[in-house]
Design an enzyme around this catalytic site. Structure first.
Site, mmCIF file in Angstrom:
data_model
loop_
_atom_site.group_PDB
_atom_site.id
_atom_site.type_symbol
_atom_site.label_atom_id
_atom_site.label_comp_id
_atom_site.label_asym_id
_atom_site.label_seq_id
_atom_site.Cartn_x
_atom_site.Cartn_y
_atom_site.Cartn_z
ATOM 1 N N HIS A 248 -37.293 25.157 36.367
ATOM 2 C CA HIS A 248 -36.110 24.464 36.889
ATOM 3 C C HIS A 248 -36.461 23.833 38.240
ATOM 4 O O HIS A 248 -37.238 24.392 39.011
ATOM 5 C CB HIS A 248 -34.945 25.452 37.038
ATOM 6 N N GLU B 121 -33.943 16.943 33.076
ATOM 7 C CA GLU B 121 -32.965 17.064 34.150
ATOM 8 C C GLU B 121 -33.382 16.212 35.347
ATOM 9 O O GLU B 121 -34.203 16.659 36.166
ATOM 10 C CB GLU B 121 -32.859 18.521 34.604
HETATM 11 C C1 PEP Z 1 -28.844 22.566 36.362
HETATM 12 O O1 PEP Z 1 -29.040 22.925 37.517
HETATM 13 O O2 PEP Z 1 -29.627 22.895 35.453
HETATM 14 C C2 PEP Z 1 -27.680 21.733 36.087
HETATM 15 C C3 PEP Z 1 -27.657 21.065 34.977
HETATM 16 O O3 PEP Z 1 -26.721 21.756 37.039
HETATM 17 P P1 PEP Z 1 -25.347 20.896 37.079
HETATM 18 O O4 PEP Z 1 -24.799 20.896 35.692
HETATM 19 O O5 PEP Z 1 -24.480 21.657 38.041
HETATM 20 O O6 PEP Z 1 -25.712 19.548 37.546
#
Ligand code: PEP
Length: 237
Positions: free
Chosen positions: A86, A156
């Site tokens: 992450h 992400e």
């Molecule tokens: C994450 O940190 O994996 C994430 C998706 O956070 P958020 O949905 O709060 O942006």
């Protein structure tokens, strides 16, 4: 296509709040949901028979590593999933692609399903380096790994996490395709790709139109049972 929603609850909720949270899911069909609470709360989710994942584990096998949890300990608890790499771990705990690669190998040896997070910064995006960065994270994160059957990739964008900013559906579609093509080039296999970054019950309808995704990784919105349920019900029925 199998779909999952991964709830990354991070370092949130106190014990009384976790009890309330679990109560909200009583008599609810949680299939397709993977709850990733703070590690000390995992047994409570397991007792409810929910699918769970750990947010991180050690880069070492077992032994004198105070405060750490090993991949084999994770598996011994019947925890099936693990989030690895992450961006918060990469940034605040200085996890490099090399460390991430070691962790993934340990996880695969223990039969865990690995959710490998990759993503670009805003700076990378503005300099058109997104694909280059993602490719590096894939190649180095999966170095010397032969079998990717238990690997899921979560795309992400770092600039999207917790900010309310989201790429367009076309951008997510194209990046997901790029990731799938890279994996196909390396392994000749299709892979599940999730999107994560500011997913809420308000934007999930639009995001659900992206047809090459296998689900979503949800941070902030996963802390509210009603929001998480709405997200799940839009994707998995
Ligand atoms: C994450 O940190 O994996 C994430 C998706 O956070 P958020 O949905 O709060 O942006």
């Amino acid at each position: 296509m199998e779909k999952i929603i991964v709830a990354n609850m991070k370092m949130n909720l106190h014990f009384d709040e976790v009890n309330n949270y679990l109560n909200e899911f009583k008599n609810y069909n949680t299939s397709g949901l993977v709850f990733c609470p703070t590690s000390i709360y995992l047994p409570y989710f397991l007792n409810s028979n929910y699918e769970v994942g750990i947010q991180n584990y050690a880069m070492y096998e077992n032994g004198a590593y105070t405060g750490e949890i090993s991949a084999s300990q994770v598996k011994s608890m019947n925890i099936n999933y693990a989030i690895i790499g992450h961006s918060e771990r990469r940034e605040y705990f200085e996890e490099t692609d090399n460390i991430i690669n070691k962790k993934i190998k340990l996880g695969l040896e223990n039969n865990l399903k690995i959710i490998l997070c990759i993503g670009e910064t805003l700076n990378h995006k503005e300099n058109n380096q997104t694909n280059e960065i993602l490719k590096k994270q894939i190649v180095e994160g999966l170095k010397d790994i032969k079998d990717i059957n238990n690997i899921i990739i979560a795309y992400e964008p770092i600039w999207s996490i917790g900010t309310g900013l989201i790429p367009t559906n076309d951008e997510i579609y194209d990046t997901t395709n790029f990731i799938k093509e890279e994996i196909n080039r390396l392994y000749n296999k299709d892979i599940m790709v999730l999107y994560g970054g500011s997913v809420t019950d308000e934007n999930i309808n639009v995001l659900s139109e992206i047809n090459n995704l296998s689900g979503f990784l949800v941070g902030g919105a996963s802390l509210k049972p009603d929001k998480l349920k709405r997200i799940k019900e839009t994707i998995i029925y």
